[in-house]
Design an enzyme around this catalytic site. Structure first.
Site, mmCIF file in Angstrom:
data_model
loop_
_atom_site.group_PDB
_atom_site.id
_atom_site.type_symbol
_atom_site.label_atom_id
_atom_site.label_comp_id
_atom_site.label_asym_id
_atom_site.label_seq_id
_atom_site.Cartn_x
_atom_site.Cartn_y
_atom_site.Cartn_z
ATOM 1 N N HIS A 179 -5.261 -16.335 65.853
ATOM 2 C CA HIS A 179 -5.247 -14.877 66.049
ATOM 3 C C HIS A 179 -4.112 -14.454 66.983
ATOM 4 O O HIS A 179 -4.162 -13.386 67.583
ATOM 5 C CB HIS A 179 -6.592 -14.368 66.609
ATOM 6 C CG HIS A 179 -7.793 -14.976 65.955
ATOM 7 N ND1 HIS A 179 -8.300 -14.512 64.769
ATOM 8 C CD2 HIS A 179 -8.549 -16.036 66.315
ATOM 9 C CE1 HIS A 179 -9.349 -15.249 64.427
ATOM 10 N NE2 HIS A 179 -9.506 -16.194 65.344
ATOM 11 N N SER A 235 22.807 -7.756 69.582
ATOM 12 C CA SER A 235 22.528 -6.321 69.577
ATOM 13 C C SER A 235 23.793 -5.580 70.000
ATOM 14 O O SER A 235 24.501 -6.021 70.904
ATOM 15 C CB SER A 235 21.381 -5.997 70.552
ATOM 16 O OG SER A 235 21.274 -4.604 70.762
#
Length: 484
Positions: free
Chosen positions: A155, A285
């Site tokens: 999870h 970036s």
């Protein structure tokens, strides 16, 4: 008009290998048509039709199209609105002795469908080889990190430990299933053969004056000359579009596998535990100079989604083929089939590139383990106390209280997990304090993960990579890397 003035699919112009892009190129397509016409003529001549040797010789000498022939075919197609007949005419201009017998008795699908089956089978072979190389790279990674403990996640929440290598075997196992499925569908592909306009072979029966045995033999001979082991026993005008479903299904499944692997790598990059290769001059970036975005893995996810949905096109197209055929499959398949193979090719090659340069950060991994392991070790601590004569319920209550205090430090105050320091400070645990180092050794929490890696690589991966065509592809790729 230049190539910069018109749209080009980035699948071929930006990403795909030259090998796969060439397979679905006009040059390969029309050369294959010409070879199929040669095969038909050879078989018809062998069975008694009056076809001169010169006709076949001229055809065989002009299988490759020149730029001028492409232009002739384009003009003819614009005039006739029929690509196959345009190429029949164009072929006849360079093989005049064969002009009257090219395509004799055949319908358009003789060349279009049989060529597609050749492309599908060849494309699947390319993917089998590429998958083998990818699996071999991940095999080396799994072996290298077979026993490096790492925090497991369920999870996406911290769970029991596993190893970096064991996690990689989960990726490899799914790729092995993809390899199996792709090989199965490739080896199952048959040939449409010579079936005529509605699949009844009526035109060929007329050519051979009603001789059924010669028509059957013609089908067999052309299939053999075209390199196939068997011909589909019955077809309509086309081969069943259900074949396209079967072919695209394992490619879509491969897309799901690749997406899962690339997603895991993107999450690991965020955790700073494992990163894909990053060139020294690469920019992550345009605004944030410090970033090292997992661009390759993101590309894999992006293209894998495209690969997965292409299967739906094949399902829908097959379902609406009325009776002996409709033509609403044509435009769809011209896009869907090449794109599926080009996309699968790119996904595999990108994952291969990633797998060859994965960077593992053991100290970051160890630090994350140290943050979570104290909570996981509580059961070991309790059992150690019981073995030293303590009461389980009392030990459980003591460790429960200390665990909650440590959790408060982590969650509410943003501090490090100090559970072990609290255990050491609690006199109750004096009998086992000398064992804490052993009880907290990460390798005592990974179970049989290293042994599972060894057994899996030996019993499953090694046999798959020992397959002759895969072994040759892996060896060739390794020689190429050494030369580079």
């Amino acid at each position: 008009m230049t190539t910069y003035d018109t749209y080009q699919t980035p699948l071929s112009s930006r990403y795909a290998s030259k090998e796969m892009a060439n397979l679905f190129s006009p040059a390969t397509r029309f050369r294959t048509w010409r070879q199929l016409w040669v095969n038909l003529a050879i078989a018809e001549k062998e069975l008694g039709l009056p076809i001169d040797d010169e006709a076949i010789e001229q055809m065989e000498a002009n299988l490759d199209l020149t730029p001028e022939q492409f232009e002739i075919a384009a003009v003819e197609e614009k005039k006739r609105r029929h690509d196959v007949m345009a190429h029949v005419y164009t072929f006849g201009t360079v093989a005049p002795a064969a002009a009257g017998i090219i395509h004799l008795g055949a319908t358009s699908c003789y060349v279009t469908d049989n060529a597609d089956l050749i492309f599908l089978r060849t494309g699947l072979t390319y993917l089998v080889r590429s998958l083998g190389i990818l699996i071999s790279r991940l095999q080396a990674f799994a072996a290298q990190y077979r026993d490096l403990p790492t925090l497991g996640f369920t999870h996406f929440q911290p769970a029991q430990l596993t190893t970096v290598g064991k996690r990689a075997t989960l990726w490899i196992q799914e790729l092995l299933w993809d390899l199996r499925n792709i090989k199965r569908v490739r080896d199952d592909i048959g040939f449409r053969g010579v079936k005529g306009t509605t699949g009844t072979q009526a035109s060929f029966l007329a050519l051979f004056d009603g001789d059924h045995e010669k028509v059957v033999e013609l089908d067999r001979l052309v299939t053999k000359l075209s390199g196939f082991d068997y011909v589909y026993p019955v077809t309509s005008q086309t081969y069943s579009r259900k074949i396209d479903i079967d072919v695209l299904a394992p490619l879509a499944s491969l897309g799901a596998t690749a997406h899962k692997i690339a997603t895991d790598l993107r999450l690991l990059a965020s955790l700073k535990e494992v990163e894909e290769p990053f060139e020294s001059t690469q920019i992550g970036s345009s605004a944030m100079a410090y970033k090292r975005n997992p661009m390759r893995s993101e590309r894999v996810c992006s293209l894998s989604r495209h690969l997965m949905v292409l299967h739906q096109n094949a399902l829908m197209t097959s379902s609406v083929q009325w009776f002996e055929r409709t033509l609403d499959d044509s435009a769809n398949r011209r896009i869907t089939l090449p794109e599926a193979f080009l996309t699968a090719d790119i996904v595999i090659s990108t994952l291969q590139n990633v797998s060859e340069g994965l960077v593992v950060y053991p100290k970051v991994i160890a630090r994350r383990i140290s943050q979570e392991l104290p909570f996981m070790a509580t059961e070991n601590i309790i059992m150690a106390m019981v073995k030293n004569g303590g009461d389980r319920q009392e030990a459980h209550e003591k460790i429960r209280v200390l665990s909650h205090e440590a959790a408060h430090q982590v969650k509410q105050l943003g501090l490090e997990n100090d559970l072990i320091e609290r255990v050491k400070a609690e006199p109750y645990f004096d009998p086992i304090k000398g064992q804490l180092g052993e009880l907290l050794d990460p390798k005592s929490f990974i179970g049989r993960a290293p042994e599972q890696v060894d057994e899996f690589l030996k019993n499953w991966v090694k046999p798959a990579l020992s397959d002759k065509e895969i072994a040759e592809a892996v060896e060739k790729s390794q020689k190429f890397e050494l030369n580079v």
